[in-house]
Scaffold this active site. Structure first.
Site, PDB file in Angstrom:
ATOM      1  N   ASP A 147      30.489  39.333  34.255  1.00  0.00           N
ATOM      2  CA  ASP A 147      31.834  39.027  34.753  1.00  0.00           C
ATOM      3  C   ASP A 147      32.206  37.579  34.430  1.00  0.00           C
ATOM      4  O   ASP A 147      32.727  36.854  35.287  1.00  0.00           O
ATOM      5  CB  ASP A 147      31.924  39.304  36.258  1.00  0.00           C
ATOM      6  CG  ASP A 147      33.372  39.455  36.729  1.00  0.00           C
ATOM      7  OD1 ASP A 147      34.259  39.672  35.859  1.00  0.00           O
ATOM      8  OD2 ASP A 147      33.623  39.353  37.941  1.00  0.00           O
ATOM      9  N   LYS A 175      34.393  34.771  33.171  1.00  0.00           N
ATOM     10  CA  LYS A 175      35.833  34.532  33.010  1.00  0.00           C
ATOM     11  C   LYS A 175      36.137  33.179  33.655  1.00  0.00           C
ATOM     12  O   LYS A 175      35.317  32.684  34.467  1.00  0.00           O
ATOM     13  CB  LYS A 175      36.660  35.648  33.657  1.00  0.00           C
ATOM     14  CG  LYS A 175      36.337  35.880  35.123  1.00  0.00           C
ATOM     15  CD  LYS A 175      37.164  36.990  35.705  1.00  0.00           C
ATOM     16  CE  LYS A 175      36.797  37.269  37.149  1.00  0.00           C
ATOM     17  NZ  LYS A 175      37.581  38.303  37.781  1.00  0.00           N
ATOM     18  N   ASN A 191      35.453  32.512  37.319  1.00  0.00           N
ATOM     19  CA  ASN A 191      34.062  32.439  37.788  1.00  0.00           C
ATOM     20  C   ASN A 191      33.306  31.263  37.179  1.00  0.00           C
ATOM     21  O   ASN A 191      32.079  31.218  37.209  1.00  0.00           O
ATOM     22  CB  ASN A 191      33.345  33.760  37.483  1.00  0.00           C
ATOM     23  CG  ASN A 191      33.829  34.875  38.397  1.00  0.00           C
ATOM     24  OD1 ASN A 191      34.356  34.601  39.481  1.00  0.00           O
ATOM     25  ND2 ASN A 191      33.685  36.114  37.967  1.00  0.00           N
ATOM     26  N   ASP A 232      29.510  33.522  40.838  1.00  0.00           N
ATOM     27  CA  ASP A 232      29.800  34.943  41.032  1.00  0.00           C
ATOM     28  C   ASP A 232      28.874  35.852  40.219  1.00  0.00           C
ATOM     29  O   ASP A 232      29.266  36.432  39.197  1.00  0.00           O
ATOM     30  CB  ASP A 232      31.274  35.238  40.690  1.00  0.00           C
ATOM     31  CG  ASP A 232      31.719  36.565  41.274  1.00  0.00           C
ATOM     32  OD1 ASP A 232      30.848  37.291  41.789  1.00  0.00           O
ATOM     33  OD2 ASP A 232      32.923  36.871  41.217  1.00  0.00           O
ATOM     34  N   THR A 257      36.008  42.469  34.278  1.00  0.00           N
ATOM     35  CA  THR A 257      37.460  42.262  34.414  1.00  0.00           C
ATOM     36  C   THR A 257      38.111  42.709  33.097  1.00  0.00           C
ATOM     37  O   THR A 257      37.647  42.287  32.026  1.00  0.00           O
ATOM     38  CB  THR A 257      37.743  40.768  34.698  1.00  0.00           C
ATOM     39  OG1 THR A 257      36.949  40.384  35.828  1.00  0.00           O
ATOM     40  CG2 THR A 257      39.205  40.506  34.989  1.00  0.00           C
TER      41      THR A 257
HETATM   42  P1  ADP Z   1      33.979  37.082  44.426  1.00  0.00           P
HETATM   43  O1  ADP Z   1      32.665  37.671  44.076  1.00  0.00           O
HETATM   44  O2  ADP Z   1      34.529  37.703  45.672  1.00  0.00           O
HETATM   45  O3  ADP Z   1      34.949  37.015  43.265  1.00  0.00           O
HETATM   46  P2  ADP Z   1      33.377  34.281  43.996  1.00  0.00           P
HETATM   47  O4  ADP Z   1      31.945  33.896  44.161  1.00  0.00           O
HETATM   48  O5  ADP Z   1      33.884  34.420  42.610  1.00  0.00           O
HETATM   49  O6  ADP Z   1      33.664  35.570  44.869  1.00  0.00           O
HETATM   50  O7  ADP Z   1      34.286  33.218  44.788  1.00  0.00           O
HETATM   51  C1  ADP Z   1      35.694  33.416  44.900  1.00  0.00           C
HETATM   52  C2  ADP Z   1      36.404  32.110  44.653  1.00  0.00           C
HETATM   53  O8  ADP Z   1      36.010  31.146  45.643  1.00  0.00           O
HETATM   54  C3  ADP Z   1      36.073  31.437  43.319  1.00  0.00           C
HETATM   55  O9  ADP Z   1      36.811  31.998  42.275  1.00  0.00           O
HETATM   56  C4  ADP Z   1      36.423  30.010  43.645  1.00  0.00           C
HETATM   57  O10 ADP Z   1      37.812  29.793  43.604  1.00  0.00           O
HETATM   58  C5  ADP Z   1      35.972  29.843  45.073  1.00  0.00           C
HETATM   59  N1  ADP Z   1      34.569  29.338  45.106  1.00  0.00           N
HETATM   60  C6  ADP Z   1      33.470  30.078  45.071  1.00  0.00           C
HETATM   61  N2  ADP Z   1      32.366  29.317  45.121  1.00  0.00           N
HETATM   62  C7  ADP Z   1      32.781  28.037  45.171  1.00  0.00           C
HETATM   63  C8  ADP Z   1      32.119  26.760  45.213  1.00  0.00           C
HETATM   64  N3  ADP Z   1      30.800  26.672  45.192  1.00  0.00           N
HETATM   65  N4  ADP Z   1      32.871  25.634  45.232  1.00  0.00           N
HETATM   66  C9  ADP Z   1      34.219  25.727  45.235  1.00  0.00           C
HETATM   67  N5  ADP Z   1      34.902  26.899  45.208  1.00  0.00           N
HETATM   68  C10 ADP Z   1      34.206  28.055  45.164  1.00  0.00           C
HETATM   69 MG    MG Z   2      34.842  35.905  41.393  1.00  0.00          MG
END
Ligand code: ADP
Ligand code: MG
Length: 394
Positions: free
Chosen positions: A153, A155, A158, A171, A190
């Site tokens: 995934d 992109k 992430n 992610d 995606t």
């Molecule tokens: P999901 O699996 O639900 O897509 P993600 O791990 O991609 O969850 O996190 C969703 C969003 O949260 C990310 O796209 C980012 O905007 C924010 N995010 C996630 N981890 C962090 C981090 N360590 N620091 C800052 N923002 C984060």
């Molecule tokens: Mg994500």
């Protein structure tokens, strides 16, 4: 950074459900939302340090396409995060809390957010910036693949940016441990970033499946998007977009590509190859000429040439500095007929003239020096002279 408002805290689990988390961390504002998670900044009470807590609600748990529950996929995500830990361009998992209804993953905080938002702000990146980001991305993927993990995934949403704008891949929700020859068939990821073999694996009975090469395809899509701001495969009708992906139909024709050199285009072409066996591997991509040390647009670094150029620049600057003190070239013709035009001669002429006529210049009226060189007699002087002559003659 601000504390969360009342309605913003709706997603937060009750204190008694997640006592351990609340004992150690103070949740703050929302950073992002995923399909089944919210991510918040939180402060570690003991150290005062900022982190990002991914809060996954597993209360209404349903099985995914593989029959895995959200709890199981989250535990798999944690296991993979631990497997790929310790790389500078991969997000670091700091803490985990598991309750009956919520799982908390506490990550290092990436203050500069998603690469996606950064790109939205700047529209497109220069070749140099793209090179920096792609190099870090490929190095991280090389590490992930070396652990027999496929991300699936990749992109810009992430890919996070830390304080120094270095990337952190995050992610790992779709990531999976795969053996090198083991074929995969699940449809996940995606749409715009899906590799052709992954799409075919989910569409055709006799498909051969896919493996790690899908991550390189996604890198090709990301690199294309970074350079021009829009993706290589896009169509209003998703079916047409998916067909274009499977046929590898993309172009560099829009005017945005006019100023972009051949090397990055060549790398993208070699990453967006439909046949995964002919596609560059991550190590091959990192060895591509685009990543050689370069100084200016697409030119390969040559130490001797750079040194010579540096010397020429220094010599030119020294010459320019000395120009002030270098005498102007003077022809005999000019010296004879227009000596006063030449700054140094002008000084000599003035000095000589002053020596001859200085007794005419009153003390304290040095500015009248110019009068020494006036061709026409001054009216008042002429008058004094006439009066004097008259007195003599009468
Ligand atoms: P999901 O699996 O639900 O897509 P993600 O791990 O991609 O969850 O996190 C969703 C969003 O949260 C990310 O796209 C980012 O905007 C924010 N995010 C996630 N981890 C962090 C981090 N360590 N620091 C800052 N923002 C984060
Ligand atoms: Mg994500």
């Amino acid at each position: 950074m601000v504390s969360p408002s009342r309605e913003e805290t709706d997603d937060l689990p009750d204190k008694d459900v997640a006592k351990d988390f609340y004992a150690k961390y103070e949740p703050k504002e929302l950073l992002g939302r995923g399909v089944s998670s919210t991510v918040r900044r939180c402060v570690e009470k003991e150290t005062g340090k900022d982190f990002a807590a991914k809060i996954i609600d597993i209360s209404g748990d349903i099985d995914d396409s593989q029959g895995l529950s959200l709890r199981e996929t989250t535990l798999r995500e944690i296991q993979i995060l631990k497997l790929v830990a310790g790389h500078p361009y991969i997000i670091e998992l700091h803490d985990v809390f598991d309750s009956t209804t919520f799982i908390f993953l506490v990550f290092e905080l990436c203050k500069n957010g998603e690469l996606f938002d950064y790109l939205t702000n700047v529209v497109a990146l220069s070749e140099k910036k793209t090179k920096g980001i792609m190099k870090q991305l490929l190095e991280a993927i090389e590490f992930i693949h070396s652990k027999n993990v496929v991300h699936r995934d990749l992109k810009p949403e992430n890919i996070l940016l830390d304080d120094d704008f270095n990337i952190k891949i995050t992610d790992f929700g779709f990531a999976k441990v795969v053996k090198p020859q083991e074929r995969q068939f699940e449809l996940c990821g995606t749409p715009g970033y899906l590799a052709p073999e992954l799409l075919k694996a989910s569409m055709y009975e006799n498909a051969v499946g896919y493996n790690k090469e899908v991550d390189i395809w996604a890198c090709g899509v990301i690199m294309y998007t970074l350079l021009v701001g829009f993706p290589p495969f896009w169509h209003r009708k998703q079916m047409i977009m998916l067909r274009n992906i499977m046929e590898g139909k993309f172009e560099f024709c829009s005017p945005e590509w006019d100023d972009i050199t051949e090397l990055p285009k060549d790398l993208i072409r070699k990453m967006l190859v439909v046949d995964p066996l002919k596609r560059l591997t991550v190590s091959e991509a990192l060895k591509h000429e685009f990543f050689q040390v370069v100084t200016t647009k697409g030119r390969i670094f040559d130490a001797r040439k750079t040194f010579q150029l540096g010397m020429l620049c220094v010599r030119a600057i020294v010459r320019l500095k000395r120009l002030k003190y270098t005498p102007e070239p003077l022809s005999i013709e000019v010296a004879r007929n227009y000596p006063y035009r030449i700054k140094t001669l002008r000084k000599v002429v003035d000095a000589c003239a002053f020596r001859v006529y200085c007794h005419w210049v009153k003390r304290g009226e040095v500015q009248n020096r110019a009068a020494l060189f006036e061709n026409r007699p001054k009216i008042e002087l002429k008058q004094i002279y006439t009066d004097a002559m008259n007195t003599i003659t009468t």
